[in-house]
Design a protein around this motif. Structure first.
Motif, mmCIF file in Angstrom:
data_model
loop_
_atom_site.group_PDB
_atom_site.id
_atom_site.type_symbol
_atom_site.label_atom_id
_atom_site.label_comp_id
_atom_site.label_asym_id
_atom_site.label_seq_id
_atom_site.Cartn_x
_atom_site.Cartn_y
_atom_site.Cartn_z
ATOM 1 N N THR B 468 0.703 -1.187 0.193
ATOM 2 C CA THR B 468 0.000 -0.083 0.095
ATOM 3 C C THR B 468 0.858 1.197 -0.170
ATOM 4 O O THR B 468 1.938 1.038 0.422
ATOM 5 N N VAL B 469 0.346 2.164 -0.670
ATOM 6 C CA VAL B 469 1.024 3.589 -0.790
ATOM 7 C C VAL B 469 0.164 4.708 -0.271
ATOM 8 O O VAL B 469 -0.997 4.867 -0.982
ATOM 9 N N GLU B 470 0.537 5.112 0.965
ATOM 10 C CA GLU B 470 -0.510 6.163 1.458
ATOM 11 C C GLU B 470 0.065 7.622 1.136
ATOM 12 O O GLU B 470 1.237 7.979 1.736
ATOM 13 N N ILE B 471 -0.875 8.403 0.542
ATOM 14 C CA ILE B 471 -0.425 9.966 0.514
ATOM 15 C C ILE B 471 -0.664 10.700 1.703
ATOM 16 O O ILE B 471 -1.903 10.843 1.872
ATOM 17 N N LEU B 472 0.143 10.918 2.545
ATOM 18 C CA LEU B 472 -0.081 11.499 3.819
ATOM 19 C C LEU B 472 -0.490 12.929 3.687
ATOM 20 O O LEU B 472 -0.143 13.684 2.403
ATOM 21 N N GLY B 473 -0.955 14.026 4.734
ATOM 22 C CA GLY B 473 -1.519 15.117 4.554
ATOM 23 C C GLY B 473 -0.545 16.233 4.051
ATOM 24 O O GLY B 473 -1.153 17.429 4.079
ATOM 25 N N ASP B 474 0.520 16.073 4.345
ATOM 26 C CA ASP B 474 1.527 17.018 3.614
ATOM 27 C C ASP B 474 2.443 16.574 2.389
ATOM 28 O O ASP B 474 3.267 17.251 1.905
ATOM 29 N N GLY B 475 1.731 15.434 1.501
ATOM 30 C CA GLY B 475 2.446 15.180 0.549
ATOM 31 C C GLY B 475 3.620 14.362 0.649
ATOM 32 O O GLY B 475 4.040 13.801 -0.455
ATOM 33 N N SER B 476 3.860 13.848 1.812
ATOM 34 C CA SER B 476 4.909 12.941 1.888
ATOM 35 C C SER B 476 4.104 11.444 2.050
ATOM 36 O O SER B 476 2.860 11.442 1.779
ATOM 37 N N GLU B 543 -0.074 3.666 -9.077
ATOM 38 C CA GLU B 543 -1.197 4.016 -10.013
ATOM 39 C C GLU B 543 -2.414 3.936 -9.429
ATOM 40 O O GLU B 543 -3.140 4.976 -9.791
ATOM 41 N N ASP B 544 -2.878 3.188 -8.453
ATOM 42 C CA ASP B 544 -4.161 3.402 -7.705
ATOM 43 C C ASP B 544 -4.197 4.633 -7.065
ATOM 44 O O ASP B 544 -5.186 5.475 -7.057
ATOM 45 N N ALA B 545 -3.401 5.029 -6.280
ATOM 46 C CA ALA B 545 -3.113 6.039 -5.225
ATOM 47 C C ALA B 545 -3.247 7.482 -6.255
ATOM 48 O O ALA B 545 -4.078 8.100 -6.038
ATOM 49 N N ARG B 546 -2.531 7.425 -7.231
ATOM 50 C CA ARG B 546 -2.295 8.763 -8.224
ATOM 51 C C ARG B 546 -3.876 8.863 -8.874
ATOM 52 O O ARG B 546 -4.274 9.984 -8.914
ATOM 53 N N SER B 547 -4.275 7.640 -9.416
ATOM 54 C CA SER B 547 -5.560 8.005 -9.799
ATOM 55 C C SER B 547 -6.714 8.332 -9.058
ATOM 56 O O SER B 547 -7.727 9.043 -9.395
ATOM 57 N N PRO B 601 -8.273 10.021 3.407
ATOM 58 C CA PRO B 601 -7.117 9.306 2.940
ATOM 59 C C PRO B 601 -6.877 8.781 1.961
ATOM 60 O O PRO B 601 -7.903 7.676 1.696
ATOM 61 N N ILE B 602 -5.829 8.949 1.189
ATOM 62 C CA ILE B 602 -5.774 8.184 -0.206
ATOM 63 C C ILE B 602 -4.666 7.212 -0.076
ATOM 64 O O ILE B 602 -3.498 7.303 0.407
#
Lengths: 288, 785, 159
Positions: B468-476, B543-547, B601-602
Motif C-alpha cells: 500500500t502507498v498512502e499519500i499523507l496530509g503533507d504530500g509525503s 497507479e491506484d493512489a495517483r488515479s 485518506p488516499i
C-alpha cells in the motif's frame, strides 16, 4: 562467562599478595585478548582475575644500550611503533604487526602473548631469536629465565602461583643485524599462524651468525640450531645451502595436523619460509 | 525541461544515515524490560543416538534459572517445504550440537550456566557423515520416519532411504545423444558446507498473551509473513493471532529466510509456566551453525557428449547435496539446481538427478544463489575442463553452446531474451582473457578464468506480493511493502519507484521494516524476487493512489484527470493555470464546488502473483514455464598464485549481468561488488569441517575464515546489460544473488590456467593449491585432495 | 558476584554504570542502550563492537567494563553532531556505498575515524591494514575503501 571477582592492584606488591593468596584460583590479566576469550569458552575458570593495567612498573617499552625492556602492559601496537624496535629488533616488529589486527594489537600485549604460551603465538619466535629473558617477580623475589626455559608446552609455562612476569628483556644484538618474521595463515590478517618463521642475522665478532625460530609447528616455539650452524659465517648463502638449511629446519620441528593445516603443508612451509626469511635478512643487511 | 526519471537515477540509500550513526535498532538492540527471560540451548554431544534420560536438576539449582524445557515438551514439526525438523531433539539426536534442552532464566549468564549443567544420557547409534555413503543401500537412516513427514507437492522425498529430495530432468533421448557424440567426457567437482557468516547472529524474542493466546515474535527474519504462516500452522493458530515484527537485520543471504531459530524460542515462550513473559533467544556466534542452516555441501558429476565441432549433444548430470540432518528448506535448492542443470547451455538431450541427502551433520538450507553456486561451481568447471580436453577455447566452447533466447532450457521452457553473449565477450575483453601476460609478482604464476552465471527466482509458483502507498496530509508518502531491506537496498529502489510514479520527491517517501500486523502480505525476501514482484505491487499501488488523487483534483478543479500532473510534490493543471503542493485535503477530504466534502485518506493498493508458472512434472521435470525469468551473467578473474605457498591474489575481477533494467545503480553496483567478493571468499577460504565423530571444527570466526580487507581486490569492475523482462515493473529482473554464483568457478578456471592442474575440490586454500602445484610438478593433471 | 560502579566519559558526558566484574564493556554499553556497539561474535574476531577507548580503537568484547574507570569511550552515536549532522566519516560511508546491512558500519566508521586522525592521507595498504579487524560480509569492502578515501577528502576540506 562464569562469574569472577576482579582485582585492580596499583602496585606489584599488592598484585603479588593477591595472586599468592588465591593461588590457582586467581589469574593475572594484561591485555585480556586471550584470557577473556578462554574464560568465555571456559578453558580457564579463575575465581579472581588480577588486572595488571594500573601498575606503573609494568608499563612501557624502554631502550638502553644493553637492550630492550618490554613491560608486561606494553601492547603490540606500542612495541611495533617503537623506533628502537624498528631499528634493532625488526623481527619483533614484523611479529607484532602480523598479530591479529590493529584493534586487537591495541589491547594485546607482547608479554601476554608469551604468557599465553600457545604454539602459534606470533611474538615468541622473534623473542627466541633475540635470546629474550623473562623477568618474573613473586613471593620469593625476582628471577630471570630464558624464554625457551620459560615456555614448557602448549599453555604451560614455568611460573608458580603468585608470580608475575614484569617484563621481557631483549639484549641488543652484538653487531649489525637484520631480522624478519614471516607468517603464513589461511588469510592475510586476523588469523593464527599455520607456520611462523623468525630469522635474525647478526654480523658479530665471529662473523655472520643466523638465528631461526619457528612457531605453530611444535608444542613450543623451536630454534633450528643445526640449520643455524650450517649458515654460520656465510654472508650470501647459495641455493644449495638454502635447501640444506631448510631441510635441517624441517628436522627441528614437529608439526601436527589440525583444521588449520596438515603436517605435509606445514613442513613444506617451514622449508619455504626459511629460505625466504634468510633471503630477506641477507637483503636487509645489504641495504644498510 | 525534460523531467529526469528516478528509474535508474544515482541516489544514495535510505536508512544509510541511521546505519552510519549506529542509531538503527536491530533485534538484539530492542528493550523489553525486566520481565524479559533468556533462553539458551543445551546441546547434543553425540552425532546419533537415542535420548535415554535428560537430567536437568542441577541446572534448576542455578540462581535465576526459571525452567528447563526438553524436546518432548515441544515436539512440533515446523517447516517450509519438508517438515523434518523440530526445535529440539525429540527422543533421538541427529548431530553434535543439536539442541536437546532449553534453559530459561532471568539473565543470559544464568541461562548459560544452566545449560552447562544439563546432563544427557544417550544410547549411541551409528551415524553417517558422508552423503555418498548415506545414499548406499543399508546405510543407517537419519530419518527412519521420512515417509510420515508432511511436505509440499513439488518436493519428492524417498522414504526408507536418506534421500530427502530427488528432482529429475528427463529431456530428449539421452542414449541417442551420447551416440551422436564424437567424444564422451566425465568430470566431477565437490565443495564442503559453507556458512553465510552474516555478522549479526540470529536473535528472537517471543511472547504469548495468556488470555488471547496471541503470539508476537520479534526476529532477525528475512521473511516476516512466511514466518507468521509457518508458526501459525505449527501452533494451529489463525494467522491473525500471530504477529511477526522484523527489525532491520544484519545480513541474511538466505540464512534468515523461512523459519529458523524461532521455534526454539517459542518452546519457552509458550510454556505454561512462562507464557505472558517475553523470552529472548540470542544465538551466540559459536552456536549459529548448530542452530540454523548452512549452505549444503555438494558433489556435481557430469557426463557430456560433444560433437567434433564442439556442440554438446547430451549431458547426464548427477548432483548430490549433503543436506545434513534436515532438508526442511534445503530440499528446494536441490530442486532449483536441478531445473537449471543445463546451466547457460543448450543441451538437446539431458538427464539430471539432483539429490538432497541426509547425513548426521548440522543442516543445509538457503544461501545466496540457492543451488546455483553449487550447480555452477561444478558445471562451469566441467565446461572449462571439457573445452580444454577437446582442444577448444573455453570461451568459444561456451558461446557455441550458449542457451540463446528461444531455445529450450532443460525443462523445455523457452529461454527468454538476454544479452549473455555480449556480456561474455565484454568480460573476456575487460580481463584481456586471450592475452597471456607475465605475472606482476616475481616468481608467481598468472592465469585468467571466466565462468557464467544463471539463476531464476526459485520459489513456489504462487509467491505473491502486495503493497500500500498512502499519500499523507503533507504530500509525503508512507509505503507499506513487507520486504526486508537487509542491505540489498530494496527500500531505496521502492522510494525511487514511488517518486517516479507519484511525482513526489524521493526524500518524502518512507518505507517501513516488516510488521505483519501493519503491512499487507508478501511471501518472502528471497530469490532476488523483491524488486520484481514487490516492485509490481508498489507500482500498481502508486497507479491506484495517483488515479484516486487525480480524480479528486479533477472534480475539485473541474477539469479532466488527464490534464493534471504531479511534479516534485506539486499538483498542476497547466490548462487552468493551477498549481499547489499536496496538502491536508488528501487526508481530510476535498471541499468540492458543491460545498460538500469528498475523499479522505488516499491509500493506493497493489498486488502481484506470477501469472503463468507451471510446476515441472515430477517424473520428467518438463514445464512450459518452470520459472518466472532467468538472470544471466559472467565473471572473469585475473589471478596470480605464489607457487611457494599456494597463496592466490586476485589482480582483477570483472562481473556483468543482464539486469533487464537497472533501477538503483548504486545498489546494483554494490550488490555485484559484495556478491563477487563473497564468492571469491568462498572460493579461497571457506569450508565447514568436522572431526571423525562429526564434531564441528569451525564453529566461529576463529576457524571459519571469511575474507578481510587484506584479502580482496581493491576494486570490482561491474556492468549491466539491459534486455527488458516482461512482465516486470520497468523491465528489471533480479540481480541480488547472482554475483555470488560464479566467482569461485572463475577462480578455479583461472587457477587451472595458472598452474596447469585442475583442482576438483573447493575451496582453493593455500594448502590445497600448494599440494596441487606439487602434483602438477609430478606430471599430474587433476588434483582431488 | 556483586555489582560495582564504574565511572567514565561516554561520548563526552560523564556516566556511572553498575556492572558485575565479568561484564564486558560491550555488554555494559548495550545494557545501557548504547546499541551501536554490536555483538557479532564476542570473541574478538568480527569488530562489530569496536569503540574508541581514549581515542584508540579496540574491540569492546575484549575489555571488562570495570577497566574503563576514569577513561573515555567514544561510540558511533558520539560522532554525530548536536545538530544531527553526520560526521564526515559517516557521511562518506553513505555517499560511497560503504554500507549495506549496517551491522559492521558503526565499527567500520570508528576504525576509519581513528585511522584518519592518525594518518590523514592513508595509502591503499594502510587502509587495508587498519580495517583488517573489522569484518564485513555485504560490501566486499570495495565500497568501504571508497568511503575511507572519500572521508579523507571530506576531512581535508573541512580542515
Amino acid at each position: 562467562m562464569l562469574a569472577f571477582e576482579l582485582e585492580r592492584p596499583r602496585s606489584l606488591q599488592e598484585a603479588i599478595s593477591i595472586l599468592e593468596k588465591f593461588g590457582n584460583r586467581a589469574m593475572p590479566k594484561a591485555g585480556g585478548t586471550d584470557l577473556l576469550m578462554w574464560m568465555k569458552d571456559r578453558l580457564v575458570t579463575p575465581e579472581v582475575v588480577v588486572d595488571l593495567s594500573l601498575i606503573p612498573d609494568l608499563a612501557g617499552v624502554n631502550f638502553s644500550k644493553d637492550g630492550l625492556r618490554i613491560g608486561a602492559m606494553a601492547t603490540c601496537t606500542e612495541v611495533l611503533e617503537s623506533a628502537a624496535v624498528e631499528d634493532h629488533f625488526p623481527a619483533l616488529r614484523d611479529a607484532c604487526l602480523s598479530h591479529s589486527d590493529w584493534l586487537i594489537r591495541n589491547r594485546a600485549t607482547v608479554v601476554g602473548n608469551v604468557c599465553s604460551a600457545v604454539p602459534s603465538g606470533d611474538v615468541m619466535p622473534a623473542l627466541y631469536c633475540y635470546d629474550a629473558t623473562i623477568r618474573i617477580v613473586g613471593p620469593r623475589g625476582e628471577r630471570s629465565i630464558p624464554i625457551n626455559k620459560f615456555i614448557l608446552g602448549p599453555r604451560k609455562k614455568d611460573m608458580i602461583a603468585g608470580e608475575i612476569v614484569t617484563h621481557v628483556f631483549l639484549p641488543l644484538p652484538e653487531g649489525k643485524s637484520s631480522g624478519c618474521y614471516l607468517k603464513l595463515g589461511r588469510r592475510n590478517a586476523l588469523d593464527l599462524a599455520q607456520v611462523g618463521v623468525a630469522c635474525v642475522a647478526i654480523d658479530g665478532k665471529n662473523g655472520r651468525e643466523y638465528r631461526l625460530a619457528y612457531g605453530a609447528v611444535a608444542p613450543t616455539p623451536v630454534r633450528a640450531l643445526e640449520a643455524e650452524k650450517a649458515l654460520q659465517g656465510i654472508k650470501a648463502p647459495d641455493d644449495a645451502l638454502l635447501e640444506k638449511v631448510s631441510a635441517l629446519a624441517k628436522e627441528a620441528v614437529k608439526p601436527i595436523a589440525d583444521v588449520r593445516a596438515g603436517v605435509e603443508y606445514r613442513l613444506a612451509m617451514v622449508g619455504e619460509l626459511t629460505k625466504r626469511a634468510i633471503d630477506t635478512c641477507v637483503e636487509r643487511l645489504k641495504e644498510e | 525541461m525534460e523531467k529526469k526519471s528516478m528509474i535508474g537515477a544515482w541516489v544514495t540509500r535510505v536508512y544509510d544515515p541511521e546505519k552510519a550513526a549506529g542509531t538503527l535498532k536491530f533485534t538484539d538492540d530492542l528493550s523489553f524490560g525486566s520481565e524479559l527471560l533468556y533462553a539458551r540451548a543445551a546441546r547434543s554431544t553425540i552425532p546419533c543416538g537415542k535420548i535415554v534420560n535428560i537430567d536437568y536438576s542441577e541446572a534448576l539449582k542455578v540462581p535465576g534459572v526459571v525452567k528447563v524445557i526438553v524436546g518432548k515438551n515441544f515436539p512440533i514439526h515446523f517447516g517450509i517445504y519438508l517438515k523434518d525438523r523440530t526445535a529440539m531433539a525429540v527422543e533421538k539426536v541427529r548431530y553434535i550440537g543439536e539442541p536437546v534442552a532449553l534453559v530459561v532464566a532471568e539473565s543470559e549468564d544464568a541461562a548459560e550456566e544452566g545449560a552447562l549443567k544439563v546432563r544427557v544420557e544417550y544410547e549411541e547409534e551409528t551415524p553417517v557423515f558422508d552423503a555418498a555413503e548415506a545414499m548406499k543401500e543399508n546405510a543407517p537412516l537419519v530419518h527412519p520416519d521420512l515417509g510420515s513427514y508432511e511436505h509440499v507437492s513439488f518436493v519428492t522425498p524417498v522414504p526408507g532411504t536418506n534421500i530427502a529430495q530427488h528432482f529429475k530432468i528427463r529431456r530428449g533421448d539421452i542414449e541417442k545423444g551420447f551416440e551422436e557424440a564424437d567424444q564422451v567426457l566425465e568430470e566431477s567437482f565437490s565443495c564442503p558446507q559453507i556458512a553465510h557468516a552474516f555478522l549479526e547472529p540470529h536473535a528472537c524474542i517471543c511472547l504469548q498473551d495468556p488470555v488471547s493466546q496471541e503470539v508476537t515474535i520479534w526476529s532477525t527474519a528475512q521473511s516476516a509473513f512466511t514466518l507468521r504462516e509457518l508458526v501459525a500452522k505449527g501452533l494451529e493458530l489463525p494467522l491473525h493471532k500471530v504477529r511477526v515484527i522484523a527489525p532491520p537485520i544484519g545480513g541474511g543471504f538466505g540464512g534468515k529466510a523461512g523459519i529458523t531459530v524461532e521455534p526454539l524460542c517459542l518452546a519457552a515462550a509458550l510454556d505454561p509456566d512462562i507464557k505472558g513473559r517475553p523470552v529472548k533467544l540470542f544465538v551466540p556466534r559459536e552456536e549459529v551453525l548448530t542452530t540454523s542452516w548452512v549452505r549444503q555441501g555438494w558433489n556435481t558429476k557430469v557426463k557430456m557428449g560433444v560433437k567434433k565441432d564442439g556442440t554438446i549433444s547430451a549431458m547426464k548430470v548427477e548432483l548430490v547435496f549433503d543436506t545434513g540432518t534436515s532438508a526442511e528448506y534445503g530440499a528446494n535448492p536441490v530442486r532449483s539446481a536441478g531445473y537449471t542443470s543445463m546451466g547457460c547451455y543448450y543441451v538437446p538431450n539431458i538427464w539430471t538427478d539432483s539429490y538432497g541427502v541426509y547425513t548426521n551433520k548440522p543442516f543445509g538450507g538457503a544461501y545466496r544463489g540457492f543451488g546455483l553456486p553449487e550447480l555452477m561451481g561444478g558445471l562451469e568447471a566441467v565446461v572449462d575442463a571439457i573445452a580444454y580436453r577437446i582442444g577448444m577455447d573455453p570461451i568459444e566452447f561456451r558461446l557455441k553452446n550458449l542457451l540463446k533466447p528461444g531455445l529450450p532450457t532443460c525443462t523445455g521452457m523457452p529461454m527468454p531474451p538476454h544479452a549473455l553473449d555480449k556480456i561474455i565477450k565484454k568480460v573476456a575483453e575487460k580481463i584481456d582473457y586471450h592475452r597471456e601476460e607475465p605475472p606482476v609478482r616475481k616468481g608467481w604464476k598468472r592465469g585468467k578464468g571466466i565462468a557464467l552465471a544463471i539463476k531464476a527466482p526459485a520459489m513456489p509458483a504462487d509467491a505473491s506480493s502486495s503493497a500500500t502507498v498512502e499519500i499523507l496530509g503533507d504530500g509525503s508518502v508512507k509505503v507499506l511493502a513487507a520486504t526486508m531491506d537487509m542491505g540489498q537496498g530494496a527500500y531505496t529502489a521502492y522510494a525511487q519507484i514511488v517518486s517516479e510514479e507519484l511525482g513526489v520527491p524521493m526524500e518524502r517517501v518512507k518505507c517501513y521494516y516488516p510488521d505483519t500486523a501493519a503491512q499487507p502480505y508478501d511471501w518472502q525476501t528471497v530469490a532476488s524476487r523483491s524488486l520484481w514482484s514487490m516492485g509490481m505491487a508498489i507500482k500498481r499501488a502508486c497507479e491506484d493512489a495517483r488515479s484516486q488523487l487525480l480524480a479528486l483534483y479533477a472534480e475539485y478543479w473541474q477539469c479532466n484527470p488527464e490534464e493534471i500532473t504531479i511534479e516534485d510534490g506539486i499538483v498542476k493543471c497547466p490548462k487552468l493555470g493551477k498549481a499547489e503542493p499536496i496538502d491536508e485535503k488528501t487526508q481530510n477530504g476535498f471541499k468540492m464546488p458543491d460545498g460538500k466534502y469528498k475523499g479522505g485518506p488516499i491509500i493506493g493498493r497493489g498486488h502481484f502473483v506470477p501469472p503463468d508458472v507451471v510446476y515441472p512434472d515430477l517424473e520428467t521435470g518438463q514445464s512450459e514455464k518452470s520459472v518466472v525469468h532467468f538472470t544471466v551473467g559472467a565473471v572473469g578473474v585475473d589471478i596470480e598464485v605464489d607457487p611457494g605457498t599456494g597463496e592466490i591474489v586476485v589482480n582483477k575481477a570483472v562481473a556483468g549481468y543482464d539486469a533487464g533494467r537497472v533501477i538503483s545503480p548504486l545498489n546494483v553496483k554494490c550488490q555485484i561488488e559484495g556478491g563477487t567478493v563473497q564468492g571469491l571468499s568462498a572460493g579461497m577460504f571457506e569450508g565447514i569441517y568436522y572431526d571423525k565423530n562429526g564434531k564441528l571444527l569451525t564453529p566461529d570466526f576463529t576457524d571459519y575464515k571469511i575474507a578481510t580487507t587484506m584479502d580482496v581486490p581493491w576494486e570490482i569492475e561491474s556492468f549491466c546489460e539491459e534486455t527488458p523482462e516482461d512482465p516486470s515493473p520497468y523491465g528489471n529482473r533480479g540481480v541480488g544473488e547472482h554475483s555470488m554464483i560464479s566467482p569461485a568457478a572463475a577462480l578455479g578456471n583461472a587457477l587451472y590456467k595458472a598452474i596447469g592442474i585442475r583442482i576438483h575440490q573447493y575451496p582453493f586454500t593455500r594448502e590445497r593449491v600448494y599440494m596441487a602445484i606439487k602434483a602438477a610438478e609430478r606430471g599430474e593433471k587433476d588434483f582431488w585432495g | 558476584m556483586t555489582k560495582r560502579e564504574v565511572h567514565f566519559t561516554l561520548n563526552g558526558r560523564s556516566v556511572t554504570y553498575e556492572v558485575e566484574p565479568r561484564t564486558t564493556l560491550l555488554r555494559a554499553l548495550r545494557h545501557h542502550g548504547v546499541t551501536s556497539v554490536k555483538r557479532g561474535c564476542e570473541e574478538g574476531e568480527c569488530g562489530t563492537c569496536t569503540v574508541l577507548l581514549d581515542g584508540v580503537p579496540v574491540k569492546s568484547c575484549t575489555v571488562l567494563a570495570l577497566e574503563v574507570e576514569g577513561r573515555s569511550v567514544l561510540t558511533a552515536e558520539g560522532l554525530v553532531g548536536k545538530d544531527g549532522k553526520l560526521h564526515p566519516v559517516q557521511q562518506a560511508f553513505v555517499e560511497e556505498g560503504g554500507i549495506q546491512c549496517g551491522f559492521c558500519t558503526p565499527g567500520m566508521v570508528l576504525t576509519t575515524y581513528a585511522l584518519l586522525k592518525k594518518n590523514p592521507d592513508p595509502s591503499e595498504d594502510e587502509i587495508r591494514l587498519a580495517l583488517a579487524g573489522n569484518l564485513c560480509r555485504c560490501t566486499g569492502y570495495t565500497g568501504i575503501f571508497r568511503s575511507v578515501k572519500r572521508a579523507a577528502e571530506l576531512l581535508k576540506d573541512q580542515a
